[in-house]
Design an enzyme around this catalytic site. Structure first.
Site, mmCIF file in Angstrom:
data_model
loop_
_atom_site.group_PDB
_atom_site.id
_atom_site.type_symbol
_atom_site.label_atom_id
_atom_site.label_comp_id
_atom_site.label_asym_id
_atom_site.label_seq_id
_atom_site.Cartn_x
_atom_site.Cartn_y
_atom_site.Cartn_z
ATOM 1 N N TYR A 39 0.821 -1.211 0.000
ATOM 2 C CA TYR A 39 0.000 0.000 0.000
ATOM 3 C C TYR A 39 0.857 1.263 0.000
ATOM 4 O O TYR A 39 0.369 2.341 -0.350
ATOM 5 C CB TYR A 39 -0.918 0.046 1.226
ATOM 6 N N HIS A 97 -0.170 -11.627 1.566
ATOM 7 C CA HIS A 97 -1.114 -10.772 0.846
ATOM 8 C C HIS A 97 -1.741 -11.482 -0.346
ATOM 9 O O HIS A 97 -2.947 -11.419 -0.562
ATOM 10 C CB HIS A 97 -0.390 -9.500 0.393
#
Length: 269
Positions: A39, A97
């Site tokens: 991110y 992830h």
């Protein structure tokens, strides 16, 4: 500690925007914050938390290991870098992830790295994200029951991911729903609007309450104080059986997150 049922997501929030979102959420009473290495906002999340002054013991911080750090000897250094950015000595939850694209890195190697990180106290709990039934089975076969805290998957009224949910339930694996509002697409749904009207609620509250009532955690994001405040009220909303059944019929198998070259072979609808 179990996975909090309600938290703040920070996907796509950058710079001052994510600082303001996290700071406001903490002021309003949010205590679970979800970030990820990819991110690019862990530093800002850490800054917002530090400036908010909420005791670390009251917070539940999640980050996710990106695909370039899945190798056995890369997991721990990657998480140590995350901790420096987040200004903390541990995260409460670290997730894979995405499964290694094409299985380039054996899942067993990444799980071993996460277990080492847990043993070192860098993470309190470990889990998965975007794992299919086959990949969940592989992880559970490798690591055994009761070790993985959650599988964070896209799950909304328009993508109810029933095969994944059923397998997870059968094997005692908790699910966390992301994109519960399908990037806002569900907000205009007439069925959800009707339910919201009956309850004097917002459509967002209905969708979030639906997911939580199924037993999933939710991590909606917002940059606006009024939306952050409103979303919290989903925790007090209870839908009846007919309303839950009506939402169940909205499933379109419509996926929002499907990154080319990264996403696994999804389970059939």
């Amino acid at each position: 500690m179990g996975i909090p049922a309600f938290g703040l997501g920070t996907f796509r929030l950058q710079g001052q925007t994510v600082i303001d979102s996290v700071r406001t959420a903490l002021e309003l009473g949010y205590r679970a914050i979800d970030s990820a290495q990819i991110y690019g906002n862990e530093t800002e999340v850490g800054q917002a938390i530090a400036e908010a002054g909420v005791p670390r013991g009251e917070l539940f911080l999640t980050t996710k290991v990106w695909i370039d750090s899945l190798a056995r000897d890369a997991v721990v250094p990657g998480l140590e870098a995350s901790l420096r950015r987040l200004r903390t000595d541990h995260v409460d939850l670290a997730l894979i992830h995405w499964p290694s694209p094409g299985g380039q890195v054996p899942l067993s190697a990444t799980l071993d790295g996460l277990l080492e990180a847990r043993e070192r106290g860098l993470v309190r709990q470990i889990g998965l994200s975007n794992f299919t039934v086959a990949l969940m089975r592989e992880a559970l076969d490798r690591i055994g029951p009761g070790v993985l805290a959650t599988n964070q998957v896209e799950l909304s009224p328009y993508l109810q991911n029933r095969r994944v949910a059923a397998f997870a339930r059968e094997h005692g694996l908790h699910l966390t729903s992301y994109m519960t509002l399908a990037y806002g697409k569900v907000l205009g749904d007439p069925v959800l609007q009707g339910i919201a009207q009956r309850h004097g609620a917002t459509v967002a509250q209905v969708a979030l309450a639906w997911a939580m009532q199924l037993g999933h955690a939710v991590i909606p994001s917002s940059t606006k104080r009024e939306h952050l405040t409103s979303n919290l009220k989903a925790r007090a909303l209870h839908l009846d059986e007919a309303e839950m059944a009506a939402i169940a019929r909205l499933d379109r198998h419509e996926r929002q997150a499907d990154p080319e070259g990264i996403a696994p072979a999804w389970d059939p609808a």
